[in-house]
Every structure is written in C-alpha cells, then in structure tokens.
Write an enzyme that holds these catalytic residues in place. Structure first.
Site, PDB file in Angstrom:
ATOM      1  N   GLU A  50       0.876  -1.182   0.000  1.00 35.99           N
ATOM      2  CA  GLU A  50       0.000   0.000   0.000  1.00 35.99           C
ATOM      3  C   GLU A  50       0.898   1.212   0.000  1.00 35.99           C
ATOM      4  OE1 GLU A  50      -2.620   0.537   3.262  1.00 35.99           O
ATOM      5  OE2 GLU A  50      -3.668  -1.335   2.880  1.00 35.99           O
ATOM      6  N   ASP A  61      -5.889   9.493   9.955  1.00 34.31           N
ATOM      7  CA  ASP A  61      -4.576   8.986  10.343  1.00 34.31           C
ATOM      8  C   ASP A  61      -4.083   9.558  11.650  1.00 34.31           C
ATOM      9  OD1 ASP A  61      -3.598   7.128   8.262  1.00 34.31           O
ATOM     10  OD2 ASP A  61      -4.074   8.826   6.954  1.00 34.31           O
TER      11      ASP A  61
END
Lengths: 275, 407
Positions: A50, A61
C-alpha cells in the site's frame, strides 16, 4: 479478469497463510529513498504494497502517518511523482500488487479520469480512498471499476450487518477491516473481537479480508491471522521505524532500508509459521 | 429534485446532502453510521413540537432572543446614503450567534443519549458557546483549538476553562481552525459510541450544513418581522461576514427567494486577495473535498490545502459552507472580500460612532457596508449581521494598533 490482487491472495491462500500488506507513504522522506524502500519490500516478504498518497489533512490517520505525509510534501512529493514512482517500481516487479491509499481531494484536483488512466498505466492495481464511502460511489468507485482498478472498501467496527451489504457492493480486490474505532496506529486491536467481525464479513463475501489500523508487532500479526484474516496490514509501525533511521535533516540513513526489510521479514515470518 | 425545488433557492440539500455539486458525505466509513443516525434524529426533532418548544424556551430565556434590529443612525449619517440596520446577535448570551446552533445541537445530543461533547473552535466564539451549553446540560466537553489561535484568543480560552471544558491544543498543520477540525474528527472516530460532535459552522458532512443553517435561520426570520415592524417593508440589501458562513446563512436563508433583495457575503481578504495571504475561499479558491463536503477551498494545484490568513481567527479557514459555494455558482448571492486593514478601520469606526465594539468578524461586513452605503439614497435599507461582540478582540486589535494594554 483476475487482477494481481486476486492472484496474490490466491497464492497466499494456497500456501495456507495470510498475506502481509505493508504501508509506506510515497515520497517519505524523499522520492529516491522512498522508491528504494518500496523496491526492498517484496524481497523482505511483503505480499502487497500500500502506498500512501500524501495529503495535508489526513483526517483518519494518527500522528505517525500525518508526520510522514508532511515530510513527503515538504520534500516536494505530488501526485505526478507518486504515479511515476509506481511506474518505476513496475519496471522491475510485475507481480506485487500496488494499492494507492489516501484521500479524495488530490485525486479530484488531478482529475478523476486522468488519474484513473494514469494510475492504470503506471501499474496501480487498487485504490483505498478513506473519505469515499459507498454514499459517494458515483464519484470515483464506479469509474475506477470501469477503468479496471480494484476499489477496496473499509469496513469498521461501526459497520453493522445491514450496512455491510452496502459496503460490500462494488468492493473488489479485498475488504479492508479497520480493527479499531479510531485513527491509524493508535489503539491496539482485540484479536478475538476482530476474529468475530472477520467471520461476519467472510460469511457475506468471497473476497479476502485484510485487517489493519493498529497492528504493530509480529505477535499481533500472527494473532490476527490466526483469527481468520486473509491479510494483515502494517503501516504506522513501519513509518515509526523509518524515523529511527533518519538524520537530523530528515534524510534516510544507509541503515533505513535494511532495518525496514528486517522488520518486514519478522512480520512475514510470523505469518508463515504454523500456529 | 422535485419540480417545486427548481423555482426556489431554499430547497437544498437533496437526499444525498448535495447543494448542486457541493456538500455530500465525504467521511470515513467509521463515521457514516453516526451521521446517518444524526440525520434521522434531526429529521425527527424538526417535526416534533416538543423539541421546538424546548428550543424556543431556551432561546428566549437563556440566549435572550429575539435580538434587536437596531438603526445605526450615526454610521448611516457618516456614510451618507443607505439606512443601515444592525441585527444585534452580538447581544446574545456568550456574545455571538454561535449559541443559536449550540442549543439546537445539544438538545439533539441529549435526545440521542450522547454523554460527551466535542467541538472545534477558531476564534473561540463557538468553543465558548459549546462549553456554555455543555455546562448548562451537565455534559463533559472537549474543545480542540489550534495552538496559534490559543495564543491570540486568550480571553476565550480562559472562559472555556471556567465553563469546565477541556481545551486540547492542536499543534499539527498550522495550528488553526482546519487543524482543530481534523483533530475533532479524529476524536470522534475514536469515541463513536458516546460522543456528539457539535460542528460550529455550515460545513462538514451532511446533515451538518443544513442543520446548522436551520438553527441559525432564526436570525433571518426575526429580521424579516422586525424590518416589517420598523419600515413596513423588507430590506433591500443584506450583508454578513463569512468564514464557514453560519451567521450569513442564518440571515440569508429566509430571504433567498425574495428576488428583489440583494445579498452579499463578505470573506476575509487578509492582506489582500492578490497577495495570496487571505481566507477568501470563493474569491481565491476552487472546488475540492475537505472535512466531509465538497466546496470551494484554498489549495495548490496538487490538491493540498493551503493556509488561510486573516486578522480574525473566526474567519481563518481555507473552506466555506457548501451552500454558499452553490449560491455563489448560481449567482444568487454576491461574494466580496474585505482586508484586515479595512476591518480594523471599521472596527474602530463602529466603536466610536455607535458605542458598539464589534468582533473582527462582522467588522469585515461593516467595511463592505461602508463601501456600498454611499452609492444609495436614504430610502435604501441595508441589514448587516452584527454577529459577535469584540471584547475578545481588544488584545489583538491593540497589538495591531501598536498599543500595549497588557503591561
């Protein structure tokens, strides 16, 4: 049509183990060091890669990946460079699936059609776009599927059985189960709760289920895999380890690639060992 | 869209939360079940007479509504043209229009059984209003605020702490409102079970833009009645400042279908839109997706969000509510900007001539009123939303004027 992602999960399944999915941010700490790092991942045991598309405002995040995004942006990373990095990776690796992960705005500004075309041409296999839930499928998900790219959806602990059907519609490649209610790299997932949810998802789809968002150690990875996950995603722990191998100006030291490769190897070994 | 909506500017959003291409629900999957249940709770509350009665009661006895519509006689004389009225939402409890929305949302939070409140704040006006309603209803409250804003809005930080709120400084990014909103969203994702996020402006994922607008529309509804009582007719021009745009939507929305009324939103021009240091998303930005909605954003050509700049922390945001983006594209509302310097001048002028210390946010609106009022005759009626009072700004203004009042 089988994608690289389908083939890779078929391979790991045949080998009787979960796939190791590793996350790094494109261009962190700079373009060349980032490419060197990504090129070392498959040899160290990463089954899928990824690659984070950096964004100034990564709302899902935690601190590690926020900082990683900002380092990349400060080093001049942008969408053109990210796609070019994938193209260069593909010159030497035609098998390892590449999934781009990030937020919608940089794609929207790049131009959705142009992005899909260029990403496909560069050798991207799938997309995970955090802020595009099924409610916004017409934006990028459906066009991506038409362009031959997998659109990988997130299922979360708040996704109930009714909602799960909606999440699975139009999902391809694999399902990404977010193991915690929270942001990346923070809380520690509870393997037994995760196992229950993975079973629930697998009862509704034939797609592989990969688990991520709080997995940091080989032991955790092993426990998640033992609970039935087809893949385990590790991101923040890799990004944090990179920090230990940067000099004061934020450039990679020579020890970075071997250190990350060693850590990835320990994760891969944990998934290979029979429990 | 139904046929009747084609003839109105007040029909949005559609079922997907869109105003034209703007708005939407661009949030992580974890939050989707929450915003869907919020939408359901809000739709039920909207048609519940008990909810309306409770909100009305609080507006009257807690906030002090209706706020007056005040004829600013000396400013009218000074500018020499249009007759200028202020809608005095700075007289509300907590000192700004923000309380209108916070009362509505905390009543919803109580109905939904939520036990913890979070919010973001820039200037601290919204943070103070949230901390106030959280105190009033006995819920713990966490307010995210950028470190830069904490430094320039100290009085409000102290007020929030007195009210029992926990202030979490946000160091990420530029330490201003957008970063505080990122951090509040991160908190929400991690506390989905018990937490209600009171967003302070007409932005965020659907249903927030419509819900906040509805709670703020009391401003326009009252203005309409008060203007009929004062002048026997509707105003000619409405003016309000815009950061996210909640006070402006509140004033504008009830008048959007009155075709003869000119409606003007004033963005923060910072050091001048041409300098790049500004917060004028419509004038100087382009459409993108941030914080759950598509709207005009300040961003670079890679889709990275750029810093806003304004003397007013409350307008220092690189986006704008999606309904404003739509009203801009449709041409129904005109969007202009006023600079830091123009706002400072208006701030001082209003203080000296009317004995009203305005917040720096509506000072931007007043700066524009000063530009257009002389173009009209005395039979032209302007209503400007005086959406906040300037007590919080006196330290910042003193610093800009080179006066040391802390020593």
């Amino acid at each position: 049509m089988s994608s690289r992602i389908d083939l890779r999960f078929a391979e790991t399944k045949a080998a009787g183990r979960a796939a190791l999915v590793t996350f790094v941010t494109a261009g962190d700490p700079n373009l060349e060091d980032s490419l060197a790092l990504i090129e070392a991942l498959p040899g160290a045991g990463a089954d899928l890669i990824e690659i984070g598309m950096p964004f100034t405002d990564p709302m899902a995040d935690g601190p590690a990946i926020q900082a990683s995004s900002l380092r990349a942006l400060q080093a001049g990373q942008n969408m053109i460079k990210t796609l070019d990095m994938v193209r260069r990776f593909r010159e030497n690796d035609s098998d390892t699936p590449i999934v781009l992960m990030g937020y919608y705005n940089p794609i929207y500004i790049y131009g959705n059609e142009r992005f899909l075309e260029n990403a496909k041409a560069a050798g991207v296999d799938g997309l995970i776009i955090v802020d595009l839930p099924p409610e916004e499928d017409s934006e990028l998900c459906l066009p991506a599927l038409r362009a031959g790219l997998n659109f990988i959806r997130l299922a979360t602990p708040t996704t109930d059985a009714h909602r799960l059907e909606k999440v699975l519609t139009n999902t391809s490649g694999f399902v990404y189960y977010v193991s915690i209610t929270g942001i990346t790299g923070t809380a520690k997932p509870d393997p037994s709760a995760v196992s229950d949810r993975v079973s629930l998802i697998k009862a509704k789809t034939d797609l592989p289920v990969a688990v991520g968002f709080g997995v940091k150690t080989p032991d955790q990875a092993r426990a998640i895999a033992a609970g039935g996950a087809d893949g385990v995603v590790v991101g923040s722990a890799i990004v944090n380890l990179m920090l230990d191998h940067m000099d004061a100006r934020g450039n990679a030291q020579k020890t970075m690639v071997p250190a990350i490769a060693g850590f990835v190897r320990s994760l891969a070994d944990a998934l290979t060992e029979k429990t | 869209m139904t046929k009747s909506k084609l003839n109105t500017f007040r029909g949005g959003p559609d079922e997907a939360g869109r105003f034209g291409i703007f708005g939407g629900r661009f949030v992580a999957e974890t939050l989707i079940p929450l915003i869907l249940s919020l939408e359901e709770a809000y739709e039920a509350a909207k048609v519940d007479p008990e909810f309306e009665a409770e909100l009305n009661h609080l507006q009257t006895h807690y906030t002090g509504r209706p706020s007056p519509l005040y004829f600013a006689e000396r400013l009218t004389e000074h500018f020499g043209g249009s007759k200028i009225y202020f809608k005095r939402d700075e007289l509300n409890h907590t000192g700004s229009h923000k309380i209108n929305n916070c009362l509505g949302q905390i009543l919803l939070a109580m109905r939904m059984g939520k036990t913890r409140i979070i919010a973001e704040t820039g200037a601290g006006q919204h943070g103070v209003a949230v901390a106030t309603v959280a105190a009033r209803f006995g819920l713990p409250c966490v307010v995210y605020m950028g470190e830069t804003d904490i430094e320039r809005q100290k009085p409000n930080v102290f007020r929030m702490r007195l009210l029992g709120a926990e202030i979490v400084p946000v160091a990420s990014g530029t330490g201003t409102l957008k970063d505080a909103m990122n951090e509040a969203l991160r908190d929400w994702v991690a506390h989905v079970e018990d937490t209600f996020y009171i967003i302070g402006t007409v932005a965020g994922p659907h249903p927030y833009p419509a819900m906040v607008r509805d709670f703020q529309s009391v401003i326009g509804v009252e203005t309409r009645e008060q203007m009929m009582a004062a002048e026997g007719r509707l105003p000619d021009t409405l003016v309000a400042c815009i950061g996210g745009g909640s006070n402006a939507m509140g004033l504008f929305h009830p008048f959007l279908d009155e075709k003869g009324i000119e409606i003007i939103g004033v963005e923060a021009g910072g050091k001048g839109v041409e300098t790049g240091e500004h917060a004028a998303s419509l004038t100087g930005g382009n459409p993108g997706v941030l914080h759950g909605n598509r709207t005009y954003l300040l961003q670079n050509d890679d889709g990275q969000i750029t810093d806003a700049h304004s003397i007013s922390a409350g307008l220092d945001y690189p986006g704008i509510g999606p309904e404003h983006a739509w009203l801009h594209n449709s041409g129904r509302v005109s969007y202009v900007s006023a600079t830091d310097a123009e706002a400072l001048d208006a701030f001082q002028l209003c203080t000296r001539l009317e004995g009203i210390i305005p917040a720096l946010e509506p000072s931007h609106a007043l700066a524009h009123v000063g530009k257009i009022a002389p173009e009209h005759d005395a039979d032209h009626l302007i209503v400007m939303n005086m959406c906040g009072r300037g007590d919080k700004d006196v330290f910042a203004v003193a610093a800009h004027l080179g006066t040391d009042i802390e020593g």
